[in-house]
Design an enzyme around this catalytic site. Structure first.
Site, short mmCIF file in Angstrom:
data_model
loop_
_atom_site.label_atom_id
_atom_site.label_comp_id
_atom_site.label_asym_id
_atom_site.label_seq_id
_atom_site.Cartn_x
_atom_site.Cartn_y
_atom_site.Cartn_z
N GLY A 101 110.41 5.15 22.93
CA GLY A 101 109.90 5.35 24.07
C GLY A 101 108.41 5.39 24.13
N LYS A 124 97.23 4.42 28.43
CA LYS A 124 97.58 4.69 26.97
C LYS A 124 96.77 5.92 26.77
CE LYS A 124 98.45 2.89 22.27
NZ LYS A 124 98.63 1.90 21.65
N ASP A 136 101.26 14.67 21.07
CA ASP A 136 100.33 15.17 22.26
C ASP A 136 100.35 14.36 23.21
OD1 ASP A 136 98.70 13.54 21.08
OD2 ASP A 136 97.23 14.91 20.50
N ARG A 194 95.98 -0.76 30.10
CA ARG A 194 96.64 -2.17 29.78
C ARG A 194 97.01 -2.71 30.93
NH1 ARG A 194 99.81 -0.82 24.03
NH2 ARG A 194 101.49 0.25 25.48
N ASP A 271 109.96 -2.03 18.33
CA ASP A 271 109.29 -1.45 19.53
C ASP A 271 107.90 -1.89 19.89
OD1 ASP A 271 109.04 0.00 17.38
OD2 ASP A 271 107.73 1.38 18.28
N ASN A 272 107.40 -2.57 19.02
CA ASN A 272 106.22 -3.19 19.25
C ASN A 272 106.01 -4.83 19.39
OD1 ASN A 272 104.98 -0.58 18.97
ND2 ASN A 272 104.28 -0.78 16.86
N ASP A 281 100.50 -3.26 21.55
CA ASP A 281 100.46 -2.09 20.80
C ASP A 281 99.58 -2.36 19.50
OD1 ASP A 281 102.02 -0.80 22.53
OD2 ASP A 281 103.37 -0.10 20.94
P1 AMP Z 1 103.35 2.90 17.91
O1 AMP Z 1 103.58 2.98 16.07
O2 AMP Z 1 101.99 3.33 17.91
O3 AMP Z 1 103.73 1.98 18.36
O4 AMP Z 1 104.18 4.35 18.04
C1 AMP Z 1 105.42 4.62 17.77
C2 AMP Z 1 106.09 5.73 18.93
O5 AMP Z 1 105.33 7.01 18.67
C3 AMP Z 1 106.14 5.34 20.33
O6 AMP Z 1 107.11 5.82 20.92
C4 AMP Z 1 104.73 6.05 20.66
O7 AMP Z 1 104.65 6.34 22.06
C5 AMP Z 1 104.81 7.14 19.93
N1 AMP Z 1 103.61 7.74 19.83
C6 AMP Z 1 102.50 7.38 18.94
N2 AMP Z 1 101.40 8.42 18.89
C7 AMP Z 1 101.68 9.35 19.86
C8 AMP Z 1 101.14 10.30 20.35
N3 AMP Z 1 99.84 10.70 20.14
N4 AMP Z 1 101.50 11.01 21.42
C9 AMP Z 1 102.84 10.68 21.79
N5 AMP Z 1 103.64 9.81 21.33
C10 AMP Z 1 103.01 8.94 20.45
MG MG Z 2 104.38 0.99 20.01
#
Ligand code: AMP
Ligand code: MG
Length: 519
Positions: A101, A124, A136, A194, A271-272, A281
């Site tokens: 999510g 973002k 966070d 974005r 998810d990306n 992403d």
């Molecule tokens: P990503 O690999 O960056 O696409 O992130 C994978 C998941 O981790 C997604 O659900 C992001 O929303 C969550 N996520 C990454 N960084 C953070 C953050 N600093 N705070 C909250 N969720 C994060």
């Molecule tokens: Mg992502």
């Protein structure tokens, strides 16, 4: 700033979570949770994209108004915005990871511009959501600069991508353990806005299927088709089949473009993967300097190299298979899904061949040309040759008198150039022979090749230089790079340094060679 018109179909037509709390949780039976951005101390506009502002009918004075930084830093909402975080799951590094999510992304709403185009605005780094798990909800300046610049660079290169309107610093610090070595440091925080017609991902569908929630899987599929693929017609079943095929086609186009320009996404988890076939992403992505099909920019991926440059087309197919599996309970038949997956292979092959041909200046691509490309790839890797510079300079080769010296700028190692000199000259001779068959005039040949082989790409070290300067208080290089990347196929006198080889100091420096997911 002037008001925007909103028409928030996602929240109007799809089920919401019943709770509006920020408590992290599993969100069942809903596509999203309503959540507001968490205000920051001192939002300040650091950079913005004039082209994206124009898409939204915003004038420079709107962007420069105080309320702009407030809204796009997460401190205020414009009338008509209905913010939410979307629920989705995903396969990460090949394994089902359950609910992920929008952990730090918050959609503000869907604005419709004067041309009737729908654009979703998404912050973002705007603070925690129910999907933040133990994190966070924030983003650091370095990763925000990278996402902001690369979104726009990719667009101008002709690669399907989400866009970026603005980069706002928050006046707050965010603590990150950048190297995962137990030495966290405080870094400046930022928020990127974005922009895309939709941020729905493969994982948005997978989560419902994994939870056997066919009711909501069906709702989301039919919503996506109705809102984002209005051109599809026929009865429900044929529209769904056609939709999956189009998703596969668009994904194939995107992958072929990534390979053309030397972009490595770095985290091709499901998810990306955008359902619109947009690059989405921007995390530990990277650009190919020296041609290397085995290179991955992501430190987390260094062991298995799942997301290495040359593996991306296969991974996209694997991701489409996961999407197909998720859709199967709804489709009830494998044939249309298999047809879509086959279509991916065909379209990727066709596009990739067309790109290879265009990059070399050929109007036809058959067995002989495939052989030339395969030999070239081995040579480029063995001789440590800069991909971007090599193809750009190839347009300057005179097919009547091919001279390796024309390509010398592209070589990282004199020793390797010497060692591979004979092989390279042999290839060049064969290439020139083939190029002579084209028989077109040198000016036309060069223009055609230069239209697909960029002079400027967002080299990792350039983005890092812009980040270093911005962290030290000078955002000037962000603005310069944004401007350079607006015309990546044009020679830009005075800006040759941005088209040059990666300098030696950047070869192994963090941010310039490998990146972690910490952002
Ligand atoms: P990503 O690999 O960056 O696409 O992130 C994978 C998941 O981790 C997604 O659900 C992001 O929303 C969550 N996520 C990454 N960084 C953070 C953050 N600093 N705070 C909250 N969720 C994060
Ligand atoms: Mg992502």
């Amino acid at each position: 700033m002037k008001p925007l018109r909103f028409d928030n179909r996602f929240v109007a037509e799809l089920p919401a979570d019943t709770s509006e709390s920020l408590q992290t949780r599993q969100v069942h039976g809903a596509c999203f949770a309503r959540v507001k951005p968490t205000p920051v101390r001192a939002p300040a506009l650091l950079a913005w994209s004039p082209e994206v502002a124009q898409l939204l009918d915003l004038a420079e004075e709107d962007v420069r108004s105080a309320s702009f930084a407030d809204i796009f830093g997460g401190n205020a909402l414009m009338a008509g915005m209905e913010p939410y975080a979307a629920c989705y799951g995903g396969h990460q590094f090949g394994n089902w990871a359950g609910q992920l999510g929008d952990g730090r992304a918050i959609t503000l709403g869907e604005t419709v511009n004067s041309r009737g185009e729908r654009w979703e605005l998404q912050l973002k780094g705007a603070g925690p959501t129910p999907f933040s798990r133990r994190a966070d909800g924030r983003a650091v300046l370095r990763s925000s600069v990278r996402e902001f610049l690369c979104s726009e660079a990719m667009h101008h290169l002709g690669v399907p991508t989400t866009r970026a309107l603005s980069l706002v610093t928050t006046g707050e610090e965010v603590v990150r353990d950048m190297f995962y070595d137990g030495r966290p440091r405080a870094e400046p925080g930022a928020v990127v806005c974005r922009v895309a017609p939709s941020f729905i991902r493969f994982g948005s569908f997978e989560i419902f299927s994994a939870r056997s929630d066919l009711t909501n899987l069906e709702k989301l599929v039919d919503f996506t088709i109705a809102r984002d693929f209005p051109e599809l017609d026929g009865d429900v079943a044929s529209r769904r089949n056609a939709w999956f095929e189009v998703v596969c086609e668009r994904t194939a186009h995107m992958l072929a473009h990534w390979m053309r320009v030397g972009f490595v996404h770095g985290v091709m988890n499901t998810d990306n993967m955008s359902i619109l076939g947009l690059t989405i992403d921007y995390g530990p992505y990277g650009w190919i300097d020296n041609f290397d099909l085995d290179w991955t920019p992501n430190t987390t991926d260094a062991g298995g190299k799942r997301y290495r440059f040359g593996n991306q087309p296969q991974i996209a197919h694997w991701n489409l298979v996961q999407l197909a599996n998720a859709l199967f309970p709804l489709f009830g038949k494998a044939e249309p899904l298999q047809a879509g997956l086959d279509r991916y292979v065909d379209v990727f092959e066709a596009r990739s061949r067309a790109h290879h041909a265009a990059k070399l200046g050929f109007s036809h691509y058959g067995e002989a040309e495939t052989d030339l490309v395969e030999r070239l790839h081995l040579l480029l890797a063995d001789a440590e040759v800069d991909m971007t510079i090599f193809y750009r300079r190839l347009a300057d080769i005179d097919p009547g008198a091919p001279d390796l010296a024309v390509l010398e700028d592209a070589f990282y190692s004199v020793d390797k150039l010497t060692a591979q000199g004979d092989a390279l000259r042999g290839w060049l001779r064969d290439y020139a022979g083939r190029a002579r068959l084209e028989g077109c005039d040198p000016g036309r040949r060069r223009a055609a090749m230069n239209a697909v082989n960029p002079a400027y790409v967002l080299r990792n070290y350039l983005a890092q230089e812009a980040i270093d300067a911005a962290e030290a208080g000078d955002p000037g290089l962000i603005h310069t790079l944004l401007d350079v990347m607006r015309r990546p196929y044009d020679e830009q006198p005075g800006r040759e340094r941005f088209a040059a080889r990666r300098p030696d100091w950047a070869r192994n420096r963090a941010g310039c060679s490998m990146l972690s997911c910490s952002s």
